[in-house]
Design an enzyme around this catalytic site. Structure first.
Site, mmCIF file in Angstrom:
data_model
loop_
_atom_site.group_PDB
_atom_site.id
_atom_site.type_symbol
_atom_site.label_atom_id
_atom_site.label_comp_id
_atom_site.label_asym_id
_atom_site.label_seq_id
_atom_site.Cartn_x
_atom_site.Cartn_y
_atom_site.Cartn_z
ATOM 1 N N LYS A 22 20.193 6.414 3.265
ATOM 2 C CA LYS A 22 19.921 5.622 4.477
ATOM 3 C C LYS A 22 18.652 4.783 4.303
ATOM 4 O O LYS A 22 18.643 3.595 4.599
ATOM 5 C CB LYS A 22 19.756 6.582 5.654
ATOM 6 C CG LYS A 22 19.051 6.029 6.870
ATOM 7 C CD LYS A 22 19.035 7.081 7.925
ATOM 8 C CE LYS A 22 17.957 7.146 8.934
ATOM 9 N NZ LYS A 22 16.814 6.347 8.976
ATOM 10 N N ASN A 23 17.591 5.404 3.813
ATOM 11 C CA ASN A 23 16.306 4.698 3.758
ATOM 12 C C ASN A 23 16.257 3.664 2.643
ATOM 13 O O ASN A 23 15.303 2.900 2.555
ATOM 14 C CB ASN A 23 15.153 5.692 3.621
ATOM 15 C CG ASN A 23 15.013 6.537 4.872
ATOM 16 O OD1 ASN A 23 15.356 6.084 5.964
ATOM 17 N ND2 ASN A 23 14.545 7.768 4.725
ATOM 18 N N CYS A 116 8.422 5.894 20.511
ATOM 19 C CA CYS A 116 9.231 6.580 19.510
ATOM 20 C C CYS A 116 9.019 8.077 19.587
ATOM 21 O O CYS A 116 7.924 8.545 19.864
ATOM 22 C CB CYS A 116 8.855 6.075 18.128
ATOM 23 S SG CYS A 116 9.803 6.890 16.870
ATOM 24 N N ARG A 121 4.067 5.229 15.879
ATOM 25 C CA ARG A 121 4.738 4.346 14.908
ATOM 26 C C ARG A 121 4.334 2.876 15.081
ATOM 27 O O ARG A 121 5.162 2.005 15.376
ATOM 28 C CB ARG A 121 6.252 4.494 15.004
ATOM 29 C CG ARG A 121 6.756 5.637 14.158
ATOM 30 C CD ARG A 121 8.247 5.654 14.035
ATOM 31 N NE ARG A 121 8.658 5.857 12.648
ATOM 32 C CZ ARG A 121 9.864 6.237 12.273
ATOM 33 N NH1 ARG A 121 10.801 6.437 13.142
ATOM 34 N NH2 ARG A 121 10.145 6.408 11.000
ATOM 35 N N ASP A 306 10.491 13.512 5.978
ATOM 36 C CA ASP A 306 11.865 13.628 6.479
ATOM 37 C C ASP A 306 12.501 14.978 6.137
ATOM 38 O O ASP A 306 13.457 15.403 6.792
ATOM 39 C CB ASP A 306 12.743 12.513 5.883
ATOM 40 C CG ASP A 306 12.512 11.178 6.568
ATOM 41 O OD1 ASP A 306 11.788 11.138 7.576
ATOM 42 O OD2 ASP A 306 13.066 10.173 6.096
ATOM 43 N N ARG A 398 22.788 9.289 12.975
ATOM 44 C CA ARG A 398 21.994 8.170 12.455
ATOM 45 C C ARG A 398 21.734 8.362 10.963
ATOM 46 O O ARG A 398 21.480 7.378 10.255
ATOM 47 C CB ARG A 398 20.647 8.086 13.198
ATOM 48 C CG ARG A 398 20.757 7.566 14.633
ATOM 49 C CD ARG A 398 19.380 7.359 15.225
ATOM 50 N NE ARG A 398 18.527 6.730 14.246
ATOM 51 C CZ ARG A 398 17.278 7.094 13.967
ATOM 52 N NH1 ARG A 398 16.714 8.067 14.639
ATOM 53 N NH2 ARG A 398 16.586 6.479 13.035
HETATM 54 C C1 UD1 Z 1 8.463 6.836 7.036
HETATM 55 C C2 UD1 Z 1 8.235 7.683 5.806
HETATM 56 C C3 UD1 Z 1 9.404 7.489 4.897
HETATM 57 C C4 UD1 Z 1 10.658 7.824 5.662
HETATM 58 C C5 UD1 Z 1 10.781 6.983 6.929
HETATM 59 C C6 UD1 Z 1 11.989 7.323 7.768
HETATM 60 C C7 UD1 Z 1 6.194 8.186 4.565
HETATM 61 C C8 UD1 Z 1 4.929 7.668 4.019
HETATM 62 N N1 UD1 Z 1 6.997 7.297 5.174
HETATM 63 O O1 UD1 Z 1 8.555 5.499 6.649
HETATM 64 O O2 UD1 Z 1 9.296 8.303 3.758
HETATM 65 O O3 UD1 Z 1 11.761 7.621 4.870
HETATM 66 O O4 UD1 Z 1 9.629 7.208 7.701
HETATM 67 O O5 UD1 Z 1 11.786 8.451 8.541
HETATM 68 O O6 UD1 Z 1 6.507 9.343 4.437
HETATM 69 N N2 UD1 Z 1 1.720 3.286 10.147
HETATM 70 C C9 UD1 Z 1 0.752 2.570 10.815
HETATM 71 N N3 UD1 Z 1 0.908 1.227 10.924
HETATM 72 C C10 UD1 Z 1 1.976 0.565 10.403
HETATM 73 C C11 UD1 Z 1 2.951 1.306 9.720
HETATM 74 C C12 UD1 Z 1 2.781 2.669 9.611
HETATM 75 O O7 UD1 Z 1 -0.229 3.127 11.296
HETATM 76 O O8 UD1 Z 1 2.057 -0.661 10.528
HETATM 77 C C13 UD1 Z 1 1.583 4.768 10.032
HETATM 78 C C14 UD1 Z 1 2.664 5.468 10.808
HETATM 79 O O9 UD1 Z 1 2.324 5.668 12.160
HETATM 80 C C15 UD1 Z 1 2.765 6.764 10.060
HETATM 81 C C16 UD1 Z 1 2.509 6.367 8.628
HETATM 82 O O10 UD1 Z 1 1.791 5.135 8.693
HETATM 83 O O11 UD1 Z 1 1.767 7.645 10.451
HETATM 84 C C17 UD1 Z 1 3.777 6.237 7.793
HETATM 85 O O12 UD1 Z 1 4.433 5.149 8.156
HETATM 86 P P1 UD1 Z 1 5.481 4.351 7.265
HETATM 87 O O13 UD1 Z 1 5.555 4.830 5.871
HETATM 88 O O14 UD1 Z 1 5.271 2.935 7.524
HETATM 89 O O15 UD1 Z 1 6.765 4.772 8.034
HETATM 90 P P2 UD1 Z 1 8.173 4.376 7.703
HETATM 91 O O16 UD1 Z 1 8.266 3.106 6.963
HETATM 92 O O17 UD1 Z 1 8.926 4.556 8.974
#
Ligand code: UD1
Length: 418
Positions: A22-23, A116, A121, A306, A398
């Site tokens: 998925k990711n 969320c 997020r 995850d 999902r």
């Molecule tokens: C995250 C997971 C990813 C997983 C996906 C789906 C990590 C590092 N990332 O990716 O492995 O596949 O969820 O569930 O494990 N953040 C900010 N500002 C931003 C973006 C992120 O502060 O603009 C923070 C988020 O709040 C969070 C962290 O960074 O605490 C990780 O975020 P990110 O890796 O961006 O999340 P996803 O891309 O959703």
């Protein structure tokens, strides 16, 4: 409302083919917008998040459909650059389209989804990366507006190796004039898969899988591309956790054990026997398991956030107490009250869980509130004595295409109640 009825407490035995990730597929679907041509994606999982992405692509004017088990996208006639809130609300990761829409149309409007379930997020790192490549970006009334006349390659140092922000930056950098260097980039296998897809488009991408990614942008791309998505390491981890909870053995096919090292280390420390051979992974759980010591989630190659919920559920079936620390999302233990209803000894304090193994779990009516929390309930239910009913399947679907079929293939007693 659909429910999954699981009669747990019997040893598992079976074989299961793991789906595409998925990711990995979601950012590739977004990136398929940029070539103005055809992309065929093989091994794509049939998930509701994938359907939501296809709907977004259609809204933007692409042809996007399933064809003979593959996804077929033709982005040649895409004309629109706005994703309405009706669609961003369905899939919170729709911000991943920002870089792609900007790359194609030089202008993008994305309605931000509401709050969320995993925590705040925020998207500040994404927006900062877009700005570093020359975009002007602002937020107004919950919508993100971005535009740039011509994206320019540049240096981006991410304050945190955000997976989504790395992907957005790579996609926009693909259409930028010159070279972009992304420092402190995410190193997840799904980033490598996106890089492979972008390379198939003709983009020069170097260093994906390391903390420094270089992208050499282009103004035209290959117009016919096919790509096979990597296996879903989180789906694989979830079904390994099921075997740990219930005991027994299983063989998972179409996996990449090398991408799962941190998770496999935990299962091994619990006492599970694991054997990897090519793209197959076998697990055998005979006798009682023990606490693996602490588990701490971290960006790749660390233990994936995850996999935390399903593995926490499996830890309820291990002797001893395990401390689990969640470092990525601040609100990722919301499934704990449901596990407690089943007799699970799980105490939460902020971003830490203390899991006491060894108390017998019993079947219960429980409800999934988010995707991986739902996976934790499936794991607990196959290990618990008696019948469980899991509602909230829309969350589970999902990320798991056919949880009923998969659990049956592993020998669990399970029924989908319509
Ligand atoms: C995250 C997971 C990813 C997983 C996906 C789906 C990590 C590092 N990332 O990716 O492995 O596949 O969820 O569930 O494990 N953040 C900010 N500002 C931003 C973006 C992120 O502060 O603009 C923070 C988020 O709040 C969070 C962290 O960074 O605490 C990780 O975020 P990110 O890796 O961006 O999340 P996803 O891309 O959703």
């Amino acid at each position: 409302m659909q429910e999954l009825k699981i009669t747990g407490g019997r040893r598992l035995s079976g074989e299961l083919t793991i789906s595409g990730a998925k990711n990995a597929v979601l950012p590739i679907l977004a990136a398929s917008l940029i070539n103005g041509g055809v992309t065929v994606i093989e091994n794509a999982p049939r998930l509701t998040d994938v359907e939501s992405s296809l709907e977004i692509l259609r809204t933007l004017g692409c042809e996007a459909r399933w064809s003979q088990g593959n996804i077929y996208i033709d982005s040649q006639n895409a004309t629109r650059c706005r994703i309405p809130s009706s669609l961003t609300g369905k899939m919170r990761s729709s911000v991943i389209f920002l870089g792609a829409i900007l790359a194609r149309f030089r202008s993008a409007v994305i309605s931000a989804p509401g709050g969320c379930e995993l925590g705040a997020r925020p998207v500040d790192i994404h927006l900062r990366a877009m700005r570093a490549l020359g975009a002007s970006v602002y937020e107004l009334a919950g919508d993100i507006y971005a535009s740039c006349e011509e994206p320019q390659g540049g240096f981006i140092t991410l304050p945190f190796p955000s997976v989504g922000a790395t992907e957005n930056a790579m996609i926009l950098a693909s259409s930028a004039r010159g070279v972009t260097v992304i420092k402190n980039a995410a190193r997840e296998p799904e980033i490598r898969d996106l890089a492979d897809y972008l390379r198939a488009l003709g983009v020069g991408v170097y260093g994906a899988g390391t903390a420094n990614i270089t992208v050499s942008g282009r103004d035209s791309f290959n117009k016919y591309v096919s790509h096979r998505v990597i296996p879903d390491r989180i789906e694989a981890a979830t079904y390994l956790a099921c075997v740990c909870a219930a005991g027994g053995s299983a063989t998972l096919k179409c996996v990449r054990p090398d991408d799962m090292r941190s998770v496999l280390e935990v299962f091994r420390a619990m006492g599970a026997e694991l054997r990897a051979s090519g793209d197959e992974l076998s697990i055998a759980v005979n006798g009682s398991l023990r606490s693996p010591g602490g588990v701490v989630t971290a960006p790749f190659p660390g233990f994936p956030t995850d996999a935390q919920p399903p593995v926490c559920a499996a830890l309820l079936f291990c002797g001893g107490v395990t401390e689990v620390t969640e470092t990525i999302f601040e609100n990722r233990f919301s499934y704990a009250p449901e596990l407690r209803k089943m007799g699970g000894d799980i105490k939460i304090s902020g971003t830490r869980a203390s899991i006491g193994g060894g108390s017998a779990l019993h079947g219960e009516c429980v409800s999934a509130r988010d995707l991986r929390g739902g996976a934790a309930l499936m794991v607990a239910a196959v290990g618990a004595g008696g019948e469980s009913r899991i509602s909230g399947l829309e969350h589970i679907k999902r990320g798991y295409a056919d949880p009923e079929g998969a659990l049956k293939a592993l020998g669990a007693e399970v029924l989908l109640i319509q």
